[in-house]
Write a protein that holds these residues in place. Sequence first.
Motif, PDB file in Angstrom:
ATOM      1  N   TRP A  34     -21.687 -18.153 -28.627  1.00  0.00           N
ATOM      2  CA  TRP A  34     -22.694 -18.084 -29.685  1.00  0.00           C
ATOM      3  C   TRP A  34     -23.810 -17.124 -29.268  1.00  0.00           C
ATOM      4  O   TRP A  34     -23.964 -16.797 -28.094  1.00  0.00           O
ATOM      5  CB  TRP A  34     -23.280 -19.473 -29.959  1.00  0.00           C
ATOM      6  N   ASP A  35     -24.582 -16.660 -30.238  1.00  0.00           N
ATOM      7  CA  ASP A  35     -25.737 -15.813 -29.933  1.00  0.00           C
ATOM      8  C   ASP A  35     -26.734 -16.581 -29.076  1.00  0.00           C
ATOM      9  O   ASP A  35     -26.990 -17.767 -29.318  1.00  0.00           O
ATOM     10  CB  ASP A  35     -26.442 -15.368 -31.220  1.00  0.00           C
ATOM     11  N   ALA A  36     -27.306 -15.892 -28.094  1.00  0.00           N
ATOM     12  CA  ALA A  36     -28.310 -16.523 -27.223  1.00  0.00           C
ATOM     13  C   ALA A  36     -29.503 -15.590 -27.066  1.00  0.00           C
ATOM     14  O   ALA A  36     -29.799 -15.119 -25.968  1.00  0.00           O
ATOM     15  CB  ALA A  36     -27.695 -16.861 -25.870  1.00  0.00           C
ATOM     16  N   PRO A  37     -30.223 -15.317 -28.163  1.00  0.00           N
ATOM     17  CA  PRO A  37     -31.318 -14.333 -28.117  1.00  0.00           C
ATOM     18  C   PRO A  37     -32.572 -14.802 -27.407  1.00  0.00           C
ATOM     19  O   PRO A  37     -33.485 -14.011 -27.183  1.00  0.00           O
ATOM     20  CB  PRO A  37     -31.601 -14.086 -29.604  1.00  0.00           C
ATOM     21  N   ASP A  38     -32.637 -16.094 -27.052  1.00  0.00           N
ATOM     22  CA  ASP A  38     -33.828 -16.621 -26.370  1.00  0.00           C
ATOM     23  C   ASP A  38     -33.547 -16.948 -24.910  1.00  0.00           C
ATOM     24  O   ASP A  38     -34.293 -17.705 -24.288  1.00  0.00           O
ATOM     25  CB  ASP A  38     -34.339 -17.880 -27.093  1.00  0.00           C
ATOM     26  N   THR A  39     -32.470 -16.382 -24.364  1.00  0.00           N
ATOM     27  CA  THR A  39     -32.116 -16.684 -22.969  1.00  0.00           C
ATOM     28  C   THR A  39     -33.247 -16.314 -22.027  1.00  0.00           C
ATOM     29  O   THR A  39     -33.569 -17.047 -21.094  1.00  0.00           O
ATOM     30  CB  THR A  39     -30.836 -15.934 -22.576  1.00  0.00           C
TER      31      THR A  39
END
Length: 855
Positions: free
Chosen positions: A440-445
């Motif tokens: 899944w997208d993880a743009p706040d990693t």
Amino acid sequence: MTLYSLPFLTPPGKKRSTHWSALAKMLVTPRTAPARAGLNATTTQLRGGIAEVMNSEMVGCSIEEFLNHYMPKCNKKTVISVIANLKKENVLVPRAKSKKKKATVSSSEDGRKVYSHIFNNFRPPAIIEESTDANSTEKPNEIMVFDSLATIGASVIESLRKVKGATVNGHSIRMCPHARLKSPIEGDFLITDIAVPFEFKLNRSPGEVYQNRIQLASHVNHTMTDDARRKWTYGITIENDRVSLWYFSRSHSAKSRSFSMVEHPDIFVQILVSLFSATDEQLGFDPLVTLVGDKDYVYEFPPSGERTDSNFYLTLGSLSEFRVLNLIGRNTRIWKVMQVVSAKDRSRVPGTHDMILKDVSLYRNTPTEGDIQRGLFLDIDTFGKTEWRKHELLKDLSDEGKAALAQLLEGDGKKYRDYFSCVIDEHVGGPSLPVASEAWDAPDTFKNVEPVEENATESIRKDQATKGLDDDDSESDWDDEFEDDTDCGGSVESTDGDELSRPFEPKQQCRLIYKDVCTPLHNVHTMGEAIDILEQCLLVLTLMFCAGWVHRDISTGNILAHRSAPGAPWRVKLSDLEYAKRFPGNPTATASTEVKTGTMYFMATEVQQSQVLLPGVPGTNGAVIAHNYQHDLESIWWIVLWLVTMRVKQNLPRIFGKETFQQTMTITYIKARIWCLTNPLTGDKNLLASLPRTLRSTILHGLENVREDLQHEYTKRNQSQEQNVVGSYSRILGITFPSFFSELRARRDEWEFVRLKVSKKVQKEELKDASNKLKRKAEKMEAAGNDDTDMITDSMAQSSNIVGDLRQYALLPSTRHHVQSKSVSGNRPTGPITRSMTKSSTDEAPRPSKRPRRR
């Protein structure tokens, strides 16, 4: 204090060496090295910049998905056997039962069953605090908590050796508890000995987690940038007892959900077994690239096509080292190489000369530069067999211009290839891993919890762009600024998962060999040489346009020049066709979805703003911005403007140049560039102050004339919506630019010898060459009994004199030739050349009385 835990491979019985060759396969051994590419921004800026670009590349997945998809595969029976041995050796001991009533240890916070055993000597901070006397002043620290991982790793290796049929690669975990890095970004050290970096923190607070992750990202950025062998890199972060696995590649980066080492030591053992039994190739090292010594490599090009044997190329030095913050760009490396017998026998193949190797990462199924070059040459060959003089693009070209084109197409019709940087060998590797199916997208990693200076990434780019542009001779390298490998786009196809908002197409390494070692335009020494090269480039572009192609990245780093020997005229070598496309393209397109391409200093304004100039003209809003012929020509205009405002080797103010040429794409900057193209140059006081007087009435006057024509042609074409009408570009190509160069030739003596800046690297090489030349001359004279050897020795001791002598002899031959060699026919260049290359006086080129009238 930051710990660095690195598995490393050292031959049995040998002591650890500080030489790179002995550390080539170490997983972690940090050492301090000078910062590269001028990264002078603050730590906060750099962290913010890395976090911003890394977030756009990240996906997340479960730990099970990560182990199955990304990690090196290992036999499950092997893992079970290793765990059994660890229990036997009391490395894993039974978990103590909880003393609390009705308490259970059957499941963890992940919903996964808690393992029956724990590591005997690993105690996270919470357990240490519980077992420590309340009055004790000793608090948990990273050494106390994580030093046991080295022992655990050693135990896993010993257990693995006892498993029948299992392989052990020789890596181990080394703890480096006092290795603090001094760079603004942690991780600025010699990285060819890094395989898998670990980062530890005691707590799981947002600040600690962010710091841990950004330090790992910095390590990986250096590893992937500096080590030509790396195709991908793994990483491990641990906060308290929570472990996360990381995978970084050129196509995407992935992070697993964390798990607890206390609750699931069996998973941690499986990870170590996977790493300790993996081959170098499974750890991300390219088997086709061999490290030689501490900085060179041998590239292998496997058999291909009609070639049944591998070719090997030894690097002789890097020609491009621009560092970027993102991993998924093209990340181009340019090397000077020589062909050698093999990776072990590094003697030169007889009869070969130095060449250029380009190593670039491309999306799968993207045409390589070799493919593009072959397609372009085929179209030029086809064009040459037609009645090409009647081509609609050439209707305004003079007979002299057509005669020059005829020379390019004469004989077998392939002479034009001498004016391109031709690919002579090529290898395309296999694709990288696709994104895991359940990712899944993880743009706040990399969620930044620290205060970040305004627009951190933009500040970094500006710092990189302006470094070294002052009048003084700073330590910056001019090469780094303009051989920019910032990713400008590529083909992107379907996505690999329903939960992803963007596609992450697998990438593959493309390696190409070019025949000639050339000099980029920004490293020629005089204005006369630069203008000669640009005039030849115009001729080659005309041929490309007629064949239906646009270059799309005309820059000083892509306009190369080559000469057979010192004193011979320069010949242009147009390079970097990787962005070239056929034009006109798809006539049914209704919107512009194409990513901007080009070098920002020299990019056409319409391409920069993704909008036609003068958008108020009826019918232009929403028009497709396809890169056209005039965009390539506008780049030449920007290059000349940059040469006269930023490269003249005189103590001049450069306010205009610093404002006009920046490595950024902000709206404010783009508007300033548009203003520059649409307003008279001669009224800008900062511009006039940037120029020597000899250039104001010559080159500046010509640039103003070209600017007027560019603006007029854009307005006329956009108003009538004729962007795809080939004939609409005839005037700008056949009259405007030829007139510009013709007018300059008429007054060549006024600007020809204006000196230009070159990189420090080039200056050092020239000084070395000149010194060696004088030394050889002194030796010959001494052997012949000549008494003048003392004079030669004195000259060698004066470096400034050496450089001056070199420039007079080797760097101004094409200009000196115009004045001194008129009667020596053997020195005159052959083939299609610009008239300015053979003029001996301005009397031979009378000044035009007026410019051609605009239609």
